[in-house]
Design an enzyme around this catalytic site. Structure first.
Site, PDB file in Angstrom:
ATOM      1  N   ALA A  66      41.025  44.682  35.460  1.00 28.60           N
ATOM      2  CA  ALA A  66      41.405  43.366  34.883  1.00 28.60           C
ATOM      3  C   ALA A  66      40.613  43.036  33.702  1.00 28.60           C
ATOM      4  CB  ALA A  66      41.374  42.401  36.115  1.00 28.60           C
ATOM      5  N   GLU A 108      45.277  49.757  40.572  1.00 32.66           N
ATOM      6  CA  GLU A 108      46.145  49.203  41.309  1.00 32.66           C
ATOM      7  C   GLU A 108      47.641  49.127  40.760  1.00 32.66           C
ATOM      8  OE1 GLU A 108      43.885  45.563  43.464  1.00 32.66           O
ATOM      9  OE2 GLU A 108      43.460  45.566  41.423  1.00 32.66           O
ATOM     10  N   GLU A 128      35.349  46.747  42.066  1.00 36.64           N
ATOM     11  CA  GLU A 128      35.266  45.422  42.226  1.00 36.64           C
ATOM     12  C   GLU A 128      34.139  44.904  42.856  1.00 36.64           C
ATOM     13  OE1 GLU A 128      39.747  46.028  41.409  1.00 36.64           O
ATOM     14  OE2 GLU A 128      38.060  47.189  42.264  1.00 36.64           O
TER      15      GLU A 128
END
Ligand code: T1G
Length: 689
Positions: A66, A108, A128
């Protein structure tokens, strides 16, 4: 080829639709990239000529997660879940083509695809946890369905980047394609999927591995127990484990809800804010405002090190590890032999080097008793006793011996590098490279810029530090530079608090509970209380003197501030307590009850204040560099950001200032607030401006 948006295009390769992302530097899942993916999927599904779809990235890597810069901001563009649903729900097989690093949200996205192929050099991971987070887009629910709960826990709590070969073995990727031929390999694989009528494999539906773990809660209990020490103080590892537990015990959609809830809690917490700050602080530290990135770099192909002691040997290993030959220089043969032997035993003991690698690295290491052996080195690092006269003598001799253009560096941990440079006719070539012990392990490197150090030498040193796997921070010349100078402020307070009534083990406990690996007194016992102590000259003037005179010199004598049992387990010592109380009483100080809160404030606020002084003196470029130093060299817990971030975002600069002023009034100008601190509080600003 159709441009979906400025970072995505859609093209067709025969009967295969190809969605290509190109959003430098790492194709992070920004709003643009998410919109591009959604648009690309629509184009591919609407394209009657496409029987399958390949998702591939331009640039150095597949999607590396992200976009961390978007966290905490308003949600824009398509959501990641919409994109994943479009991919997973596609009526045409979607193949992720992976190169570089498929990380976090990137993996993901790949896990929402029906198949994944990768080049041999690719790596996959869900890191993460290093940002104080967990995979928030289904990673904790899909990964265990492929690799099993145990391996999934290892991956999400370590953040490791798993090489492609291992990913293939775990079923995380379906095929390894030829290096450099990713697109062709992926398109060929897509055609094979269609030709062999392979199913649209949805990871969410493969429940075998999670069901097999159902009814075995010991998997999780054992994992927690085995890693309790490593996870101490962190929230994210435990939250990651809970998500994997949910994957085992709940249906997929329920597990997703659990993941989203726990993700939200971490995202809004201070630990993740601190660790995200740390991520960018590390990358900022490499940027020197007045030394442009394209400043010429001096090639370093041969390194010389003076001093084959613990530091010299460890420093040498960093260069040997990346293929650079090193010459170690000593004054006596036995010291040289000992130094060379220690390097070999370090390699033989370390798990990182296979025997043939050890031999290859040792073959690049030579020793000499003659400094002239360093004449053709590109970089020479001096790592001898911390005595100015010895260092100046060495540098004046190096000045005469080394070729023009060579970098002359000192590993001093706090002496004046300008003065060392003044012993040469080429001060522009002199720089401080302050490694931390053990130098082959510790990540931090304080790069010390002297008044005359050239930009080429600075840029070369910063770039080289990255090559040897260090995190470098550029600091200015002042006593103790950044790290030791701030450490001095904390150690001074710890000693003073002991004098006012706090016991060493209370002070250590407060700092240990704060997250430091060890408190200052336990650290002194480990290093040895008698470092720099001279028996003949000792007059019991300090508590340390008295302890040393009693032969309580630390762990090595089974007693120091603490008493140690046969397993070196420390216990508060009634003997030390008696010594301290008598010492304090004799000095006429009225010992008093000191709260844990005061201990914490007294130890940490002066660190923030000293950091502010360092900034106002220009001895560090930015506050985050100071935090990078303390996180990577002095054990400051990463989930608390660093002394400057913590001072501003947790303690609050007004509170720090208020206390400094109170202590200045009560205990003198050692506590005088930095002018910068005063100004920032007055202006309601932080260190970041
Ligand atoms: N977001 C934004 N910027 C990023 C970024 C990211 N994910 N990754 C890197 N950058 C920037 C970085 O700041 C630097 O910028 C430049 O890219 C090069 O990086 C929903 C919640 C990929 C291994 O944790 O580990 O996905 O300084 O210097 O050494 O579950 O970057 O040049 O201006 O580090 O070659 C999970 C983080 C996110 C991976 C490349 N992903 N990145 O290393 O280059 S959370 C990560 C890295 C997430 C989902 C969740 C490394 C790298 P600048 P660099 P590098």
């Amino acid at each position: 080829m159709t441009a979906i948006n400025e970072v995505t295009d859609y093209s067709r390769d025969g009967d295969v639709g190809v969605i290509t992302l190109n959003s430098p530097p790492v194709n992070a899942l920004s709003a643009n990239v998410r919109d591009g993916l959604a648009g690309g999927m629509k184009a591919a599904l609407d394209d009657a000529g496409a029987q399958s779809i390949v998702l591939i990235c331009e640039g150095r890597t597949f999607i590396a997660g992200a976009d961390i810069t978007e966290f905490g901001g308003p949600q824009k563009g398509a959501s990641l879940f919409e994109v994943q649903d479009a991919i997973e729900g596609s009526t045409k097989p979607v193949i992720a083509a992976i190169h570089g690093t498929a990380l976090g949200g990137g993996l993901e996205v790949a896990l929402a695809c029906h198949y994944r192929v990768a080049v041999p050099s690719a790596r996959c991971g869900l890191p993460e946890v290093n940002l104080g987070l967990l995979p928030g887009a289904g990673g904790t629910q899909r990964l265990p369905r492929i690799v099993g709960p145990q391996k999934a826990m290892e991956m999400v709590t370590s953040g490791q980047h798993v090489p492609a070969k291992e990913c293939l073995a775990m079923g995380l990727v379906d095929e390894i394609v030829e290096e450099g031929k990713l697109r062709d390999g992926a398109v060929a694989f897509a055609r094979k999927v269609v030709a062999e009528h392979r199913p649209l494999k949805k990871v969410r539906e493969s429940n075998q591995k999670v069901e097999a773990a159902r009814g075995h809660p010991e998997i999780f209990a054992d994992f927690r127990k085995a890693n309790a020490r490593r996870f101490r103080g962190f929230l994210a590892p435990e939250y990651n484990i809970r998500c994997i537990e949910a994957a085992v015990n709940q249906p997929f959609e329920e597990g997703l809800k659990t993941e989203r809830k726990l993700f939200g809690e971490l995202l809004t917490g201070s630990q993740s804010a601190a660790q995200r700050y740390g991520f960018f602080a590390e990358r900022q530290a490499a940027k020197i405002p007045d030394v442009p990135d394209d400043t010429p770099v001096i090639p370093v192909n041969k390194v010389g090190i003076i001093g084959a002691g613990t530091m010299g040997g460890g420093i040498a290993m960093n260069f040997l590890n990346i293929g650079i030959p090193v010459t170690l220089v000593e004054v006596k043969q036995e010291a040289l032999d000992r130094g060379l032997k220690v390097v070999r035993s370090n390699y033989e003991r370390s798990r990182t080097a296979r025997p043939e690698e050890t031999e290859a690295r040792m073959s690049r290491l030579s020793g000499s008793l003659d400094m002239n052996a360093l004449a053709d080195c590109d970089l020479v690092i001096e790592a001898v006793f911390e005595r100015m006269d010895i260092k100046k003598d060495i540098f004046s001799r190096l000045d005469a011996i080394c070729k023009p253009g060579a970098i002359l560096a000192t590993n001093t941990s706090g002496l004046n590098v300008d003065e060392i440079a003044s012993a040469t006719k080429r001060p522009e070539a002199v720089i401080g490279l302050h490694f931390f012990s053990p130098a082959n392990v510790m990540k931090l490197l304080e790069v010390v810029r002297a008044d005359r150090t050239s930009k080429e030498v600075i840029n070369t040193s910063m770039k080289l530090s990255r090559k040897i796997g260090k995190i470098a921070a550029l600091v200015g010349v002042c006593p103790g530079f950044v790290g030791n100078r701030i450490l001095g402020a904390r150690q001074r307070e710890a000693q003073k608090l002991m004098f006012e009534g706090a016991m060493p083990w209370d002070i250590d406990r407060v700092l240990y509970d704060f997250g430091f690996p060890m408190g200052p007194f336990a650290m002194s016992d480990l290093a040895g209380l008698d470092i720099g102590w001279v028996k003949e000259k000792s007059k019991g003037e300090t508590i340390r003197d008295v302890l040393c005179e009693m032969d309580r010199r630390g762990q090595k004598t089974g007693a120091g501030y603490y008493d140690y049992d046969e397993n070196r387990v420390a216990r508060p010592s009634p003997v030390t307590e008696k010594v301290i109380k008598e010492f304090v009483a004799k000095s006429g100080v009225n010992a008093r009850e000191i709260t844990d809160e005061e201990i914490l404030e007294r130890c940490l606020y002066p660190m923030v204040n000293e950091g502010a002084k360092i900034l106002e003196e220009g001895k560090a470029i930015r506050a985050s560099d100071i935090d990078v130093v303390w996180q990577n060299g002095y054990g400051w817990p990463v989930y608390r950001g660093g002394p400057m971030w913590w001072g501003e975002h947790v303690a609050g600069l007004p509170k720090v200032l208020e206390r400094m002023k109170e202590w200045e009034g009560r205990m003198g100008d050692t506590y005088k607030p930095a002018a910068l601190l005063e100004r920032l509080v007055a202006e309601g600003k932080g260190f970041g401006g």
